[in-house]
Design a protein around this motif. Structure first.
Motif, mmCIF file in Angstrom:
data_model
loop_
_atom_site.group_PDB
_atom_site.id
_atom_site.type_symbol
_atom_site.label_atom_id
_atom_site.label_comp_id
_atom_site.label_asym_id
_atom_site.label_seq_id
_atom_site.Cartn_x
_atom_site.Cartn_y
_atom_site.Cartn_z
ATOM 1 N N LYS A 114 -4.734 -76.414 24.304
ATOM 2 C CA LYS A 114 -5.384 -75.210 23.737
ATOM 3 C C LYS A 114 -5.183 -74.001 24.655
ATOM 4 N N LEU A 115 -5.343 -74.256 25.957
ATOM 5 C CA LEU A 115 -5.169 -73.167 26.929
ATOM 6 C C LEU A 115 -3.724 -72.682 26.934
ATOM 7 N N TYR A 116 -2.764 -73.603 26.901
ATOM 8 C CA TYR A 116 -1.346 -73.214 26.896
ATOM 9 C C TYR A 116 -1.015 -72.408 25.639
ATOM 10 N N ASN A 117 -1.572 -72.852 24.537
ATOM 11 C CA ASN A 117 -1.332 -72.173 23.254
ATOM 12 C C ASN A 117 -1.752 -70.699 23.347
ATOM 13 N N GLU A 118 -2.993 -70.513 23.801
ATOM 14 C CA GLU A 118 -3.543 -69.155 23.834
ATOM 15 C C GLU A 118 -2.907 -68.318 24.941
ATOM 16 N N TYR A 119 -2.676 -68.969 26.084
ATOM 17 C CA TYR A 119 -2.162 -68.217 27.240
ATOM 18 C C TYR A 119 -0.779 -67.650 26.927
ATOM 19 N N HIS A 120 0.098 -68.460 26.388
ATOM 20 C CA HIS A 120 1.449 -67.968 26.100
ATOM 21 C C HIS A 120 1.394 -66.805 25.092
ATOM 22 N N ALA A 121 0.552 -66.975 24.063
ATOM 23 C CA ALA A 121 0.432 -65.922 23.049
ATOM 24 C C ALA A 121 -0.075 -64.621 23.688
ATOM 25 N N LEU A 122 -1.015 -64.741 24.621
ATOM 26 C CA LEU A 122 -1.563 -63.548 25.279
ATOM 27 C C LEU A 122 -0.539 -62.895 26.210
ATOM 28 N N ILE A 123 0.287 -63.720 26.838
ATOM 29 C CA ILE A 123 1.353 -63.170 27.699
ATOM 30 C C ILE A 123 2.304 -62.326 26.852
ATOM 31 N N VAL A 124 2.674 -62.856 25.699
ATOM 32 C CA VAL A 124 3.580 -62.123 24.809
ATOM 33 C C VAL A 124 2.918 -60.818 24.364
ATOM 34 N N LYS A 125 1.649 -60.922 23.982
ATOM 35 C CA LYS A 125 0.913 -59.735 23.529
ATOM 36 C C LYS A 125 0.888 -58.654 24.615
ATOM 37 N N HIS A 126 0.514 -59.058 25.838
ATOM 38 C CA HIS A 126 0.395 -58.064 26.910
ATOM 39 C C HIS A 126 1.761 -57.473 27.281
ATOM 40 N N SER A 127 2.775 -58.311 27.188
ATOM 41 C CA SER A 127 4.128 -57.842 27.535
ATOM 42 C C SER A 127 4.662 -56.861 26.502
ATOM 43 N N LYS A 128 4.122 -56.923 25.306
ATOM 44 C CA LYS A 128 4.542 -55.972 24.275
ATOM 45 C C LYS A 128 3.673 -54.715 24.280
ATOM 46 N N GLU A 129 2.416 -54.875 24.686
ATOM 47 C CA GLU A 129 1.488 -53.739 24.639
ATOM 48 C C GLU A 129 1.551 -52.874 25.899
ATOM 49 N N PHE A 130 1.549 -53.505 27.074
ATOM 50 C CA PHE A 130 1.504 -52.749 28.336
ATOM 51 C C PHE A 130 2.663 -53.072 29.281
ATOM 52 N N CYS A 131 2.861 -54.355 29.538
ATOM 53 C CA CYS A 131 3.818 -54.734 30.572
ATOM 54 C C CYS A 131 5.221 -54.872 29.984
ATOM 55 N N LYS A 132 5.664 -53.755 29.397
ATOM 56 C CA LYS A 132 6.981 -53.720 28.761
ATOM 57 C C LYS A 132 8.054 -53.589 29.842
ATOM 58 N N LYS A 133 9.290 -53.478 29.392
ATOM 59 C CA LYS A 133 10.380 -53.274 30.343
ATOM 60 C C LYS A 133 10.022 -52.091 31.266
ATOM 61 N N LYS A 134 9.614 -50.993 30.615
ATOM 62 C CA LYS A 134 9.073 -49.868 31.403
ATOM 63 C C LYS A 134 7.554 -49.951 31.243
ATOM 64 N N PRO A 135 6.852 -50.494 32.240
ATOM 65 C CA PRO A 135 5.428 -50.798 32.038
ATOM 66 C C PRO A 135 4.529 -49.564 31.962
ATOM 67 N N ASN A 136 3.482 -49.691 31.168
ATOM 68 C CA ASN A 136 2.478 -48.630 31.078
ATOM 69 C C ASN A 136 1.323 -48.990 32.013
ATOM 70 N N CYS A 137 1.576 -48.842 33.305
ATOM 71 C CA CYS A 137 0.607 -49.315 34.304
ATOM 72 C C CYS A 137 -0.680 -48.497 34.329
ATOM 73 N N PHE A 138 -0.579 -47.210 34.001
ATOM 74 C CA PHE A 138 -1.764 -46.368 34.151
ATOM 75 C C PHE A 138 -2.900 -46.752 33.212
ATOM 76 N N ASP A 139 -2.550 -47.305 32.077
ATOM 77 C CA ASP A 139 -3.602 -47.692 31.129
ATOM 78 C C ASP A 139 -3.898 -49.195 31.180
ATOM 79 N N CYS A 140 -3.218 -49.924 32.037
ATOM 80 C CA CYS A 140 -3.324 -51.391 32.021
ATOM 81 C C CYS A 140 -4.600 -51.880 32.717
#
Ligand code: SF4
Length: 221
Positions: free
Chosen positions: A180-206
């Motif tokens: 259950k933890l792996y399921n949610e954790y991976h999904a959250l990593i993908v979410k955060h990598s698309k929302e803030f921690c992109k190739k060019k990260p949006n660190c100021f709002d993170c």
């Protein structure tokens, strides 16, 4: 703070911010497996179009999909690119499923370590795809590693190894076997990598600034 504590703290922060992700976005185990193959080198939007084509032909069904021609399948999955290659990969995967009579329960009765070995022998199924299938289609405790995982945790300062299996081992040893933890954790990593921690990260709002080595190095001199 130990690495396990840091991993759990990051998980809690991600979960608190985004909430549950309800992965994998599919109606049944077979749809998950097809999505995991189709998503290679393309966006999820394109996968959805291909899946919808299959759905409208009533083909999200392993037995039915097995009977159709590779070229016909290729036409239906065209929106997600590399369609001839992916059609062949799906066909290879269906040959493997046939060994289990296309039966989810027969697969689930087997050891996931053995299943992983078998999946990795299928032409076109790599580690990320195999592990996505094991975790999200069959609910085995297998941590999925992808380029988002590497980028995010390198920036956070977890010092990940280079090798896929070693990264996976690091997460599994630190977090314990927990599907259950792996399921949610991976999904959250993908979410955060698309929302803030992109190739060019949006660190100021993170909201992970206080945990992040990259942020401290780049912005707090
Ligand atoms: S602070 Fe920047 S580098 Fe760190 S996790 Fe957030 S977006 Fe990524």
């Amino acid at each position: 703070m130990t690495k396990r504590e840091k991993l759990l703290l990051i998980y809690e922060k991600l979960y608190d911010f985004y909430g549950p992700q309800y992965w994998w976005p599919a109606n049944n185990w077979f749809e998950v497996t097809i999505g995991a193959i189709l998503t290679q080198n393309t966006s999820w939007k394109n996968v959805e179009k291909a899946i919808n084509n299959l759905k409208s032909n009533n083909l999200i069904n392993p037995r039915k999909l097995y009977t159709i021609e590779k070229t016909e399948l290729a036409q239906m999955i065209k929106p997600c690119g590399f369609y001839n290659l992916k059609s062949e990969r799906i066909k290879n995967f269906l040959e493997w499923l046939k060994k289990y009579d296309f039966d989810e329960l027969k697969i689930k009765n087997k050891s996931y370590i053995e299943l992983r070995r078998e999946l990795l022998k299928i032409k076109g199924i790599g580690k990320e795809t195999a592990d996505s299938i094991l975790l999200y289609a069959f609910n085995f405790p297998v941590f999925v590693v992808d380029s988002y995982t590497k980028r995010l945790f390198d920036r956070l300062g977890l010092g990940l190894p280079e090798d896929y299996d070693e990264i996976q081992e690091f997460f599994e040893a630190s977090l314990g076997k927990n599907e259950k933890l792996y399921n949610e954790y991976h999904a959250l990593i993908v979410k955060h990598s698309k929302e803030f921690c992109k190739k060019k990260p949006n660190c100021f709002d993170c909201f992970l600034q206080s945990e992040c080595n990259f942020y401290k190095k780049e912005f707090r001199r």
